[in-house]
Design a protein around this motif. Sequence first.
Motif, PDB file in Angstrom:
ATOM      1  N   TYR A 119       0.870  -1.174   0.000  1.00  0.00           N
ATOM      2  CA  TYR A 119       0.000   0.000   0.000  1.00  0.00           C
ATOM      3  C   TYR A 119       0.907   1.224   0.000  1.00  0.00           C
ATOM      4  O   TYR A 119       1.700   1.402   0.928  1.00  0.00           O
ATOM      5  CB  TYR A 119      -0.855  -0.040   1.263  1.00  0.00           C
ATOM      6  CG  TYR A 119      -2.024   0.901   1.313  1.00  0.00           C
ATOM      7  CD1 TYR A 119      -3.302   0.465   0.998  1.00  0.00           C
ATOM      8  CD2 TYR A 119      -1.873   2.220   1.711  1.00  0.00           C
ATOM      9  CE1 TYR A 119      -4.394   1.309   1.069  1.00  0.00           C
ATOM     10  CE2 TYR A 119      -2.958   3.077   1.789  1.00  0.00           C
ATOM     11  CZ  TYR A 119      -4.218   2.614   1.467  1.00  0.00           C
ATOM     12  OH  TYR A 119      -5.303   3.460   1.544  1.00  0.00           O
ATOM     13  N   ILE A 120       0.837   2.035  -1.045  1.00  0.00           N
ATOM     14  CA  ILE A 120       1.701   3.205  -1.178  1.00  0.00           C
ATOM     15  C   ILE A 120       0.826   4.447  -1.197  1.00  0.00           C
ATOM     16  O   ILE A 120      -0.115   4.541  -1.981  1.00  0.00           O
ATOM     17  CB  ILE A 120       2.506   3.163  -2.493  1.00  0.00           C
ATOM     18  CG1 ILE A 120       3.256   1.850  -2.626  1.00  0.00           C
ATOM     19  CG2 ILE A 120       3.443   4.352  -2.592  1.00  0.00           C
ATOM     20  CD1 ILE A 120       3.762   1.597  -4.032  1.00  0.00           C
ATOM     21  N   GLU A 121       1.165   5.404  -0.340  1.00  0.00           N
ATOM     22  CA  GLU A 121       0.432   6.677  -0.338  1.00  0.00           C
ATOM     23  C   GLU A 121       1.000   7.602  -1.404  1.00  0.00           C
ATOM     24  O   GLU A 121       2.210   7.710  -1.571  1.00  0.00           O
ATOM     25  CB  GLU A 121       0.523   7.342   1.034  1.00  0.00           C
ATOM     26  CG  GLU A 121      -0.286   6.636   2.086  1.00  0.00           C
ATOM     27  CD  GLU A 121      -0.253   7.356   3.427  1.00  0.00           C
ATOM     28  OE1 GLU A 121      -0.121   8.601   3.448  1.00  0.00           O
ATOM     29  OE2 GLU A 121      -0.359   6.664   4.439  1.00  0.00           O
ATOM     30  N   LYS A 122       0.088   8.241  -2.144  1.00  0.00           N
ATOM     31  CA  LYS A 122       0.483   9.248  -3.121  1.00  0.00           C
ATOM     32  C   LYS A 122       1.011  10.463  -2.382  1.00  0.00           C
ATOM     33  O   LYS A 122       0.604  10.711  -1.259  1.00  0.00           O
ATOM     34  CB  LYS A 122      -0.716   9.667  -3.985  1.00  0.00           C
ATOM     35  CG  LYS A 122      -1.154   8.614  -4.965  1.00  0.00           C
ATOM     36  CD  LYS A 122      -2.337   9.142  -5.763  1.00  0.00           C
ATOM     37  CE  LYS A 122      -2.849   8.133  -6.743  1.00  0.00           C
ATOM     38  NZ  LYS A 122      -4.017   8.614  -7.481  1.00  0.00           N
ATOM     39  N   PRO A 123       1.883  11.196  -2.972  1.00  0.00           N
ATOM     40  CA  PRO A 123       2.387  11.068  -4.336  1.00  0.00           C
ATOM     41  C   PRO A 123       3.503  10.025  -4.418  1.00  0.00           C
ATOM     42  O   PRO A 123       4.251   9.806  -3.470  1.00  0.00           O
ATOM     43  CB  PRO A 123       2.935  12.457  -4.642  1.00  0.00           C
ATOM     44  CG  PRO A 123       3.404  12.975  -3.314  1.00  0.00           C
ATOM     45  CD  PRO A 123       2.430  12.404  -2.311  1.00  0.00           C
ATOM     46  N   LEU A 124       3.592   9.405  -5.573  1.00  0.00           N
ATOM     47  CA  LEU A 124       4.676   8.479  -5.831  1.00  0.00           C
ATOM     48  C   LEU A 124       5.950   9.286  -6.011  1.00  0.00           C
ATOM     49  O   LEU A 124       5.950  10.316  -6.676  1.00  0.00           O
ATOM     50  CB  LEU A 124       4.382   7.658  -7.096  1.00  0.00           C
ATOM     51  CG  LEU A 124       5.392   6.569  -7.438  1.00  0.00           C
ATOM     52  CD1 LEU A 124       5.417   5.500  -6.340  1.00  0.00           C
ATOM     53  CD2 LEU A 124       5.048   5.931  -8.776  1.00  0.00           C
ATOM     54  N   THR A 125       7.005   8.832  -5.401  1.00  0.00           N
ATOM     55  CA  THR A 125       8.314   9.480  -5.548  1.00  0.00           C
ATOM     56  C   THR A 125       9.313   8.427  -6.008  1.00  0.00           C
ATOM     57  O   THR A 125       9.059   7.220  -5.899  1.00  0.00           O
ATOM     58  CB  THR A 125       8.803  10.089  -4.219  1.00  0.00           C
ATOM     59  OG1 THR A 125       8.991   9.021  -3.280  1.00  0.00           O
ATOM     60  CG2 THR A 125       7.829  11.120  -3.676  1.00  0.00           C
ATOM     61  N   LEU A 126      10.446   8.882  -6.481  1.00  0.00           N
ATOM     62  CA  LEU A 126      11.493   7.964  -6.902  1.00  0.00           C
ATOM     63  C   LEU A 126      11.954   7.118  -5.716  1.00  0.00           C
ATOM     64  O   LEU A 126      12.177   5.914  -5.852  1.00  0.00           O
ATOM     65  CB  LEU A 126      12.663   8.741  -7.509  1.00  0.00           C
ATOM     66  CG  LEU A 126      13.735   7.924  -8.208  1.00  0.00           C
ATOM     67  CD1 LEU A 126      13.154   7.041  -9.306  1.00  0.00           C
ATOM     68  CD2 LEU A 126      14.807   8.838  -8.780  1.00  0.00           C
ATOM     69  N   GLU A 127      12.047   7.731  -4.552  1.00  0.00           N
ATOM     70  CA  GLU A 127      12.466   7.011  -3.346  1.00  0.00           C
ATOM     71  C   GLU A 127      11.470   5.906  -2.996  1.00  0.00           C
ATOM     72  O   GLU A 127      11.868   4.790  -2.663  1.00  0.00           O
ATOM     73  CB  GLU A 127      12.623   7.973  -2.162  1.00  0.00           C
ATOM     74  CG  GLU A 127      13.759   8.953  -2.308  1.00  0.00           C
ATOM     75  CD  GLU A 127      13.460  10.122  -3.249  1.00  0.00           C
ATOM     76  OE1 GLU A 127      12.267  10.432  -3.530  1.00  0.00           O
ATOM     77  OE2 GLU A 127      14.432  10.695  -3.775  1.00  0.00           O
ATOM     78  N   LYS A 128      10.177   6.200  -3.070  1.00  0.00           N
ATOM     79  CA  LYS A 128       9.148   5.176  -2.775  1.00  0.00           C
ATOM     80  C   LYS A 128       9.232   4.050  -3.791  1.00  0.00           C
ATOM     81  O   LYS A 128       9.127   2.874  -3.436  1.00  0.00           O
ATOM     82  CB  LYS A 128       7.742   5.789  -2.785  1.00  0.00           C
ATOM     83  CG  LYS A 128       7.444   6.659  -1.595  1.00  0.00           C
ATOM     84  CD  LYS A 128       6.044   7.255  -1.704  1.00  0.00           C
ATOM     85  CE  LYS A 128       5.761   8.224  -0.598  1.00  0.00           C
ATOM     86  NZ  LYS A 128       4.419   8.842  -0.727  1.00  0.00           N
ATOM     87  N   LEU A 129       9.424   4.405  -5.038  1.00  0.00           N
ATOM     88  CA  LEU A 129       9.500   3.412  -6.089  1.00  0.00           C
ATOM     89  C   LEU A 129      10.716   2.506  -5.899  1.00  0.00           C
ATOM     90  O   LEU A 129      10.606   1.281  -5.950  1.00  0.00           O
ATOM     91  CB  LEU A 129       9.564   4.117  -7.445  1.00  0.00           C
ATOM     92  CG  LEU A 129       9.349   3.305  -8.695  1.00  0.00           C
ATOM     93  CD1 LEU A 129       8.027   2.575  -8.673  1.00  0.00           C
ATOM     94  CD2 LEU A 129       9.415   4.209  -9.911  1.00  0.00           C
ATOM     95  N   ILE A 130      11.850   3.086  -5.620  1.00  0.00           N
ATOM     96  CA  ILE A 130      13.081   2.310  -5.417  1.00  0.00           C
ATOM     97  C   ILE A 130      12.962   1.433  -4.172  1.00  0.00           C
ATOM     98  O   ILE A 130      13.430   0.301  -4.150  1.00  0.00           O
ATOM     99  CB  ILE A 130      14.296   3.240  -5.350  1.00  0.00           C
ATOM    100  CG1 ILE A 130      14.540   3.856  -6.747  1.00  0.00           C
ATOM    101  CG2 ILE A 130      15.543   2.501  -4.861  1.00  0.00           C
ATOM    102  CD1 ILE A 130      15.555   4.959  -6.774  1.00  0.00           C
ATOM    103  N   SER A 131      12.278   1.955  -3.127  1.00  0.00           N
ATOM    104  CA  SER A 131      12.150   1.192  -1.876  1.00  0.00           C
ATOM    105  C   SER A 131      11.332  -0.088  -2.041  1.00  0.00           C
ATOM    106  O   SER A 131      11.395  -0.969  -1.198  1.00  0.00           O
ATOM    107  CB  SER A 131      11.545   2.065  -0.784  1.00  0.00           C
ATOM    108  OG  SER A 131      10.157   2.232  -0.992  1.00  0.00           O
ATOM    109  N   LEU A 132      10.601  -0.214  -3.142  1.00  0.00           N
ATOM    110  CA  LEU A 132       9.805  -1.424  -3.383  1.00  0.00           C
ATOM    111  C   LEU A 132      10.707  -2.620  -3.730  1.00  0.00           C
ATOM    112  O   LEU A 132      10.264  -3.746  -3.678  1.00  0.00           O
ATOM    113  CB  LEU A 132       8.796  -1.193  -4.509  1.00  0.00           C
ATOM    114  CG  LEU A 132       7.775  -0.088  -4.281  1.00  0.00           C
ATOM    115  CD1 LEU A 132       6.870   0.041  -5.499  1.00  0.00           C
ATOM    116  CD2 LEU A 132       6.973  -0.330  -3.022  1.00  0.00           C
ATOM    117  N   GLY A 133      11.935  -2.339  -4.096  1.00  0.00           N
ATOM    118  CA  GLY A 133      12.876  -3.409  -4.412  1.00  0.00           C
ATOM    119  C   GLY A 133      12.503  -4.186  -5.655  1.00  0.00           C
ATOM    120  O   GLY A 133      12.749  -5.377  -5.744  1.00  0.00           O
ATOM    121  N   LEU A 134      11.922  -3.503  -6.606  1.00  0.00           N
ATOM    122  CA  LEU A 134      11.494  -4.175  -7.836  1.00  0.00           C
ATOM    123  C   LEU A 134      12.707  -4.516  -8.655  1.00  0.00           C
ATOM    124  O   LEU A 134      12.751  -5.344  -9.448  1.00  0.00           O
ATOM    125  CB  LEU A 134      10.551  -3.273  -8.634  1.00  0.00           C
ATOM    126  CG  LEU A 134       9.300  -2.811  -7.870  1.00  0.00           C
ATOM    127  CD1 LEU A 134       8.576  -1.753  -8.654  1.00  0.00           C
ATOM    128  CD2 LEU A 134       8.397  -3.985  -7.590  1.00  0.00           C
TER     129      LEU A 134
END
Length: 134
Positions: A119-134
């Motif tokens: 569950y990710i709260e907006k706004p999406l940031t590069l840091e949030k995206l990278i933290s997903l470990g995709l």
Amino acid sequence: MKKLYKTILVDDDATCVFIAQILMKKAGITQGIYTAENGRQALELIERSCQKDYQGKDACCPDLILLDINMPVMNGFEFLEALDQRWGLNPQITRIYLLTSSTNPADVEKASRYAIAGYIEKPLTLEKLISLGL
């Protein structure tokens, strides 16, 4: 980090979709980004592209879905329910993250009932995206 083949962004907010696309391209995590304005459009995309994958055959199912909750026509929870009923939610095939502005505890609790990755709260940031470990 393995590059994802296909990602679907499901959100009716064009600005959020645009930002997510830019961030995903900048992070270089996916080869293809597809968009849907609501859950129904997303289901149609999945129906066309990955029906065979859920039946154990080769296809091009999305590796990742970023899904908003609040959308017209079919919201995020309705989409999850329909996807689960049709094929079952299979995190080994498709990781689903709710990407939403909702901080309502009821939404967070409801989301926990589904086999989603997070569950990710907006706004999406590069840091949030990278933290997903995709």
